[in-house]
Each structure stands twice: as C-alpha cells, then as structure tokens.
Design an enzyme around this catalytic site. Structure first.
Site, short mmCIF file in Angstrom:
data_model
loop_
_atom_site.label_atom_id
_atom_site.label_comp_id
_atom_site.label_asym_id
_atom_site.label_seq_id
_atom_site.Cartn_x
_atom_site.Cartn_y
_atom_site.Cartn_z
N ASP A 35 -23.05 115.19 59.54
CA ASP A 35 -22.96 115.66 60.91
C ASP A 35 -21.51 115.80 61.36
O ASP A 35 -21.05 115.14 62.30
CB ASP A 35 -23.72 114.71 61.84
CG ASP A 35 -25.21 114.67 61.51
OD1 ASP A 35 -25.72 115.66 60.95
OD2 ASP A 35 -25.85 113.65 61.81
N ASP A 54 -33.10 113.43 54.86
CA ASP A 54 -32.07 113.09 55.84
C ASP A 54 -31.92 111.57 55.95
O ASP A 54 -32.81 110.81 55.59
CB ASP A 54 -32.46 113.68 57.20
CG ASP A 54 -31.26 113.95 58.09
OD1 ASP A 54 -30.19 113.36 57.84
OD2 ASP A 54 -31.40 114.75 59.03
N GLU A 74 -28.64 107.10 53.78
CA GLU A 74 -27.58 106.14 53.42
C GLU A 74 -28.12 104.73 53.11
O GLU A 74 -27.52 104.09 52.24
CB GLU A 74 -26.53 106.09 54.54
CG GLU A 74 -25.74 107.34 54.72
CD GLU A 74 -26.53 108.44 55.44
OE1 GLU A 74 -26.21 109.62 55.26
OE2 GLU A 74 -27.49 108.10 56.16
#
Length: 972
Positions: free
Chosen positions: A653, A576, A579
């Site tokens: 998300d 997760d 980025e």
C-alpha cells in the site's frame, strides 16, 4: 519443547557413530580419521576452537555449497521452508592441506579451518571469492517466550570479508530507493510494503542464501535506538536532556515540554501524548474509509541540538505517517507523507563531527499517525562494508553459497535450491484493472465492458476485499445484496475476453463457520481475539489469522476457499495481508506473540515465512484440482522460494507521491535480484493525500495528479505485471482522463505499446522458467564490467533489448540517463543513436517514457490487440537495431496450461550478422497444441533517426512467410 528432545537423541547417536576417513587425501598425506567425517553429499569438520562444535559442508551443485555450523554436536535441523533441493550427486573430492580441509567440485572449492571452523570459497582458478571473517561467527543461546512457555534457541551471526569495490543486491523488496546495499542496513521483517528475502547477491558473482526464518538483519546487527541512547541532546534553550517539543492546535501553541526521544512509534507509545492531544489510531471507521479521522489542526515540532563524541557517518531512521519533515544542521533531509495507518521508515545518513552541537528540527502533522526517530552510531571502518547476516532466533548458522559466472547464473542456482519460477498464464502479462474496491457485481462487469467499448486493451479485472457481508470476514461468501450472482459475474467477464481474480485473506472472524472449523483442529492463532483486538470495519470486529504451518489447517484453508468459490470459476487469487498483518501498528514483540504459537514453533522462529507457506498451500490446492490450468496468485509479501508457487509479489500500500514512485524502481529491481521474476505495484500509488481525494482538486493539484498517474502508468507498462490499483480517485483510464484528451491519448498509447511488445514480453516470461531468467533487470546484470552502473537505482533493463529510464520528478521534460558502456543505444521512439559509456540529458516529453534499445537487438512486436488471446497467429514485426551482432529466440506455447513443463513449447532462433547484413530465421524447435503452422514476419532495420520508429505497422523492408525452416534474409 519437542524439537529439543529429538535433537538430543540424534546428537547422542552422532557421538556414538564411527568417524569415516575421506576417500581422497592431499598429495602424499594420510588423512587422520579424526580430521573430518564424510557424510552423504559432504563432510563434517570438528573445529578445535570457536563457537561451533560442528561445521558441515554439503554439495548442492557444482557451484552451490551448504554450510551449517552448530553450537553442539547435533546437525539434524528442522526441514527448510525455503529450500526444497536435496544434496546433489555432483562429484567432489576432499583433501587436507595444513590447517585446511578442502572440499572441491569442478567449479568451486570450500575450505574449512580445522582450528577455527572458518570457511572460505574459491573459484575454479583458485581465487578466493568469499571468506568468513576470522572470529566472524557468533552463536549465542536466546530464550523465546510464547503462549506455551519458554524455549531455548540460538541467535546467530556470520560476517564475511568484502573488498571495497564489491556491491550487494537482493534482500527482497524495500522502500528506501537503494540499489546497492553495500554499507547499508536492511532489516528483514515482513510488513505491508516491505518484504524480506534472505538472499544477497554480489557483483563478484556469488550469492548467499541465509536459511533462517526469523527477523534478520543485513549489515549492522545492532538495533537502532532512540536519540538519547547515544547522542547528547539539548533543547531549544540549550538545556541538556532532550529536545523542545511544541504541540500546536490550529497554529496555537498549547503545550511545550522537553522530550528525550521522539517516540509515538506504536500503539503502546500513544500514551505519551500530552493531555488533550492523545491520538486515536486504533479506532474503527466506516467501510470504504481506509484513513482515520480526528486530530485536525494538530502539529508537533521538536527542535534543539544533537552532539556525539564519535565522528563519522551516523545513520537515522524516521518512522512516520502523516506529514513529516526533518532538518539537520539547517538542511532539509526528509520531507514525506504516508497514510496514517501505514507508517514506514525513511533512512538517511549524516556525517557528524565529534563534540559539536548540530541543530535538529522535526515537524510533524500527524493526522492520527505515528512517528519515531531512531539513530545508530558509526561502525568501525573494518565493519562498514562487510557482508554480515544476523538472525534473532534459530537452531544454527545455516547458509548456502551459490557461485556462478554471472548474476543470472547465481539466480539460477538460487532457484535450483528453492524451486523454479512457475510460468504464469499469458493473460497475466496483459493489463490489470482494479480499485479499492468494486462495490457491486455490476461495477466489476461494467468496468471491463467500458474498456471494450473504448477499444482499450485489458485482460484482467480484480475484485478486492469486502464483497462479503460486513460481519462475515473469512466466510468466503458474497453479500447477496451487492453480488446477487457471482457465477454470472465471472461468466460475463469471461464473455468479454477477460479474466477475474478474487481477494481472499488468511483472516477470520470468530463468528464464522470457517473460523470454528480451523479452531477445532488447532489451526487458529487466538491471542488477537483474546486481547480484544478489533479491526476497522463498522463497529470493529474481533478477528485473527489461521496457522498455515499446520498441514491440516493449510489443507482446510484451501478446501474452504474451493468449496465456497470453486463453482464460480475464478481465474486466480489475491492473497492479501499475508505478513500476517494483524494490525499495522503493533510493536514487534506483541506482533510476534500474536503470530503463534505455530505448529512448528514460536512465532519468532518463523516470523518471515508466513507468505510463502500460505501461498504454497493455495498453489498446491489449486493445481491439484485443476492440474493443467496455470495458477495465478497475487500476494502482498514473499519469502525465499515464493517463485515456485505461481505468485506475483506486489509492493503493498504505497502512497501517491513522487518519491514513492522513484522508490518502486529499485524495489522491483532488487526483487528480481532476489530470484522473484514476477513483480508489480499499484500504479498511481494506493493511498492519496486529502488534496487529491477529499473534494474537488485545485487546478494545481489536478495537474500534479494527472502527471503523477501518467508517469507511474508509463513505468508500470514496462514492468513484469502491468496493474492499476488504488483508493479514490478512481483509477480506470477513462476515469483518469476523458477520451479525446491528450492525457487519455497518452495513457492509451502506453497500453497499446505494452500489447505490441507482447511477443517480446511473453518470451521473457517463458525464459523465467526455461532459463531461470529475470524480466526486470538491474543494469549490473547485463553490464557487470561497467562500474558506473552499480548504484543506478532509476534505470533498468527490461529483458535483453530494452532499457527504461522512468521519469519520477514532477514537471520534468528531460532527465539524465547513463548509457552503459560496450554498446550503442537507440531511442525507441525516435531512432536517435547514443554512444555507450557516458551520461546524457535526454528529452522526456510528457506523453512517453524514455526507452532505449541496445544496438544489435532484434525486437519482436505483434499486431494491435485488445487482449492477449487475440491474433495469436498474427504477423510479427522484427525490428533490428543495427550496429552490432544480435540474437533472440522467440518463444511461444499454449499460454494457459502446464504443457511447457512437458516440453510443449516452440522457439524460433533469430540471428543478426551485422558485417554480412544477414538476418537468419533458424529452424523452429519444438511444438505445442494449437501452434500456427506458419508465421508472417515483417522485417525492418533502424540505424539512426527514424520518424516512424514505433510505427510497427508501417512499411517493412522485407516480408516473409516462415513455415518452420531456416531462412536467410539479406538487408536491402
């Protein structure tokens, strides 16, 4: 910086080296030695003019040519992070014709102008496929600052000519609902929900892989500016200089002022709030509350007019969270909501006349969110549809032309450069259940147990974040109060014939031993801690991310995971926030500083590549320890080459709204067209509005919530990876609907359809590795000659046989469907036949997704099962949809090992001859451990309305026992 020192030495050596004449000249010509240099796998041309002092062509395959253009004599660039291939041994010839140096393989010719250095590509017939525009190459020095000082790199841009009927796809996963990117602007800058991959593929059957890891723009290279930069603004009273901004508290006007821009875009911009209205977006919150509190009753309205001297299509980007609406000239063009901590862009275009004031109104309910409205003037007509790639930071222009005879061939060429798509374990294609988040060990096990008790299919459960003690992010340790025996949790899940994966982040608290270990070898980014940044847990904790570009840190990161979690036997890893997302609301300049310095240069140089390098380290580490167990990775971002790491990309998300459901369709399709075959999304949307989550729903809201989840669930079942996840309300099927209700039955039916299709789906999965296949397919891939499909963003092929048309409008019980030309189509559920080449309105009852089967398709379905390892030797029903010849090759292997790479797999060729009415089951090719010696095939035909069309256990026209040898079955 050390890069420059080595490059200067190599440049000096290159200038001293002799220039070699080519082996092949043009007809009747002697090639002067100064025209070009032959190098291993290609040539180097020295242009007479232009910004590039060297243009290099290298052959990477019959249809793949690398082009490198440098502003100096140095061609020794750093190793690519995306491309793993080396120049090939493909034969090629070189000749000169006038101004041109031509490099030719059997399939592709690349021509370089000796005068300008411009390159163009021709197919085997001599037709031009792609050509750099004259003067379309830009290379300019740029100074990049980071914590170690200033560094000089290059800003680069390349423009290619494009005919008006060309369409562009790929570029990663973006949330704008766009299928064809011609005339659109796309910024590749990794962000939660938005994933850049610098591969663009064309309807003309070529691709361009742009090998640059920095922030990159497709389309218009100019950054979007605030409204006042290029527009004339007047407020609601007609005064020049800005818009009227009205700030309301509980519908009472508190502040009104003129503002020249709408700009609460980042944390830094929050200082612009009027006194008494300042947002608090960065404050920590308690665990489990992913939102922000405060600002109840606040509403902001901007209104006035905009005017431009430049008539044409003006582009706008609304960046927002909270509730936002935009009206232009009285027309509502944007009506969106997004969770306050995760704003994103909503693009729209407006055809503005010159020198006329146009009314604009923006309404915003912030909820501690963010907003900005940006604008860009029209491009000149010549540039509007051109293919253009611009990158902020790099060493040179460096790209790969990939030619083919189809988009599938182009994707295969891309994977030939960046790595084959690793085949996931069979169980990965079953149903996934997770939530944000399971709080205890018992919740995890009880979830799987409940599915088993209800007889609902499930293969996988996920433990999301925060299983660790609150103050120990990065410890890879379970909180013993909530997870007393993680090993037993995993064993219990396995005993229920399911698999479990675990969330691991590249994020660490400085108080953890793992942070200290990484920091000791220079493997942590430290600026986030030095700036005093705090995350959202409890009181807020200092934190930062590790540097995967340092090989020792990448190896240590995996070792820490393995040492902490390896004994528990988890089946895969959820990577997760890769980025990396140090804070969702940092401005780009500050975010870039906090992403470095890396072991290979400033953060700006490698901005987009973190998710690839991180996933590769985990993949390689897991596979080294368990060399014959297929790796499974779920990751929130990607970069070119991710498909080689056993990874699934998910769309981040996203929120629980109908527009967001619609946007997932084109997001997934363009992910596939970017070379990544395994993609998923949070069924139902991750974050939800307060009307769904803050208390008991009204009957109206409950009806919409139920329908949204059902329609999203139906779509999810016909995507590569079928996965339900989100914040409260709970997303387990039995929590969405009570057993015995129509909603529950519809959800269960969709799950069972997915599992009945498993022989078909697993064949598609096998083809991603063996044949460089794509599971979820833009219609343009299968119907390239039908121009009507090029912009369709809400229909797709799921493999070669099925076309899905998800419903994404609340209350819809029918929808418009375009049936591609060249074939007839059957409704999967009813058998009703539709002619190709036209659009129809079809029924879309609430209980099912519109699904259509191509005439001539052979669709294999299996027995009813509750997990993918069940009844692997069970009977297969082959349904032939009459009306055209058809073929399919049924694939199978052991399902969890890498035996398929060693040739351990089997295929059964199936061939339907429409005119003869004969189905041929060919000789089985290959074998694998545990392969059933024989299979029962139940055969039936559909050629019109059939009430039992999806009764796969109903009476068969023929039933045969197949032992691996060819059989011919004549239709009764």
């Amino acid at each position: 910086m050390r890069f420059h020192h080595s490059r200067q030495i190599l440049a000096f050596l290159l200038l001293l080296s002799p220039v070699a004449a080519c082996a092949t000249a043009g007809p009747g010509q002697d090639v002067p030695a100064s025209v070009f240099e032959r190098i291993g796998g290609g040539i180097v041309v020295i242009p007479e003019e232009g910004e590039a002092r060297r243009v290099r062509l290298q052959v990477y395959g019959p249809g793949t040519i690398r082009v490198t253009a440098t502003p100096d004599a140095d061609l020794d660039l750093p190793a690519s992070l995306m491309v793993t291939a080396e120049p090939s041994t493909t034969p090629f010839e070189v000749e000169t014709r006038g101004d041109l140096v031509r490099l030719r393989t059997d399939h592709t010719t690349a021509e370089v102008s000796r005068r300008t250095g411009a390159v163009r590509f021709l197919d085997e017939t001599g037709a031009v496929v792609l050509a750099e525009r004259a003067g379309g190459r830009e290379i300019a020095p740029i100074t990049v600052e980071d914590q170690t000082g200033d560094h000089i790199f290059q800003t680069t841009r390349q423009v290619w000519e494009s005919p008006p009927d060309e369409a562009f796809y790929g570029l990663g996963q973006h949330q704008q609902g766009v299928m064809n990117y011609r005339g659109k602007d796309v910024e590749l800058a990794q962000h939660n929900m938005d994933v850049g991959i610098p591969l663009v593929v064309s309807s003309r059957n070529y691709g361009v892989l742009w090998d640059n890891n920095s922030i990159t723009r497709f389309g218009d290279p100019r950054p979007y500016g605030m409204l006042d930069q290029r527009l004339i603004l007047r407020d609601a009273t007609g005064r020049f200089g800005g818009l009227t901004a009205s700030y309301y508290q509980d519908d009472e006007l508190r502040v009104q002022r003129q503002e020249r821009e709408i700009n609460y875009e980042y944390i830094r911009d929050q200082q612009g709030w009027p006194e008494g209205f300042k947002a608090q977006p960065a404050q920590p919150v308690q665990v489990g509350d992913m939102g922000r509190t405060g600002q109840d009753g606040v509403r902001v309205v901007w209104e006035g007019t905009i005017e431009t001297p430049d008539a044409g299509e003006h582009k706008f980007k609304l960046y927002s969270s909270g509730y936002a609406k935009v009206w232009i000239d009285g027309e509502l063009v944007i009506d969106r909501w997004r969770q306050n901590w995760n704003p994103w862009f909503h693009d729209f275009e407006v055809d503005l006349p010159a020198d006329r004031a146009i009314a604009v109104r923006v309404e915003w309910i912030p909820g501690d969110g963010y907003i900005a409205l940006r604008h860009l003037d029209p491009l000149p007509d010549a540039d509007h549809g051109a293919l253009s790639m611009w990158s902020e930071v790099g060493h040179a222009i460096d790209y790969y032309y990939i030619g083919g005879d189809s988009l599938d061939a182009v994707i295969a060429g891309y994977r030939g450069l960046t790595g084959k798509a690793t085949l996931l374990p069979r169980w990965a294609y079953g149903f996934w259940q997770s939530r944000q988040r399971y709080n205890t060990q018992a919740e995890v096990v009880d979830t799987v147990r409940r599915y088993r008790e209800l007889g609902l299919p499930i293969d996988n459960v996920v433990q999301d974040w925060f299983y660790w003690p609150e103050d120990a992010w990065g410890s890879h340790a379970f909180d013993p109060a909530r997870f007393p025996d993680p090993g037993q949790m995993v064993r219990d899940v396995h005993a229920l014939d399911a698999n479990i994966i675990l969330s691991v982040w590249p994020k660490f608290y400085p108080t953890t031993e793992h942070y200290r270990q990484l920091d000791a070898i220079g493997g942590m980014y430290t600026r986030n801690v030095e700036m005093g940044a705090r995350d959202w847990l409890g009181p807020g904790y200092a934190n930062s991310f590790y540097d995967p570009y340092l090989p020792a840190a990448r190896a240590l990161y995996w070792k820490q995971i393995s040492d902490s979690m390896g004994a528990f036997d988890f089946d895969g890893w959820w990577l997760d926030s890769v980025e990396p997302d140090m804070h969702s609301n940092l401005d780009i300049a500050e975010r870039t500083l906090r992403m470095g310095p890396t072991a290979i240069g400033p953060g700006a140089l490698v901005f987009n590549s973190y998710p690839l390098v991180n996933a590769e380290g985990v993949y390689q580490g897991f596979r080294a320890e368990q060399p014959d167990t297929r790796t499974y990775i779920l990751t929130r971002s990607a970069w070119g080459g991710l498909q080689r790491t056993g990874s699934v990309l998910w769309s981040g998300d996203v929120v629980a709204r109908w527009d967001d459901l619609r946007e997932q369709i084109s997001a997934g399709l363009n992910t596939g067209l970017s070379g990544l075959p395994n993609w998923t999304h949070d069924i139902g949307g991750f974050s939800v509005e307060a009307r769904y989550s803050a208390g008991p729903m009204t009957p109206e809201d409950k009806a919409e919530w139920d329908e949204l989840n059902l329609r999203w669930f139906q779509f999810g079942a016909i995507t590569p990876v079928f996965r339900s996840h989100g914040e409260f309300p709970l997303r387990e099927v039995y929590n969405l609907a009570a057993p015995g209700t129509p909603l529950y039955d519809a959800l269960a039916a969709q799950m069972r359809l997915r599992y009945r299709l498993m022989p078909y789906i697993y064949t598609l999965a096998g083809d991603t590795w063996h044949r460089d296949g794509t599971i979820m397919r833009g219609l343009v891939m299968d119907f390239p000659g039908d121009a009507a499909v090029r912009d369709i963003n809400d229909q797709y092929m799921f493999g070669p046989a099925l076309m899905a048309a998800p419903v994404h409008v609340y209350g819809a019980r029918s929808r418009s469907v375009y049936f591609p030309a060249g074939t007839d189509w059957y409704d999967l559920h009813t058998g009703a036949r539709h002619s190709g080449g036209r659009r129809e309105t079809v029924d879309a009852p609430l209980e099912r997704i519109p699904l259509f089967v191509r005439a001539g398709a052979i669709l294999p379905t299996g027995p009813e099962i509750t997990h993918t390892a069940e009844k692997l030797d069970g009977p297969i029903t082959l349904t032939i949809y009459a009306g055209a010849d058809g073929r399919f090759e049924l694939y199978d292997d052991a399902g969890t090992t890498y035996g398929y790479e060693r040739g351990e797999f089997a295929r059964i060729p199936l061939l339907w001859d429409q005119s003869a009415g004969v189905l041929t089951l060919g000789d089985r090719a290959g074998a694998y451990p545990g392969m059933p010696a024989s299979r029962t095939f139940r055969i039936r035909w559909i050629d019109g309305e059939t009430p039992t069309a999806t009764d796969f256990d109903g009476p068969a026209s023929r039933t045969v026992e197949y032992v691996g040898h060819a059989m011919r079955i004549t239709r009764p």
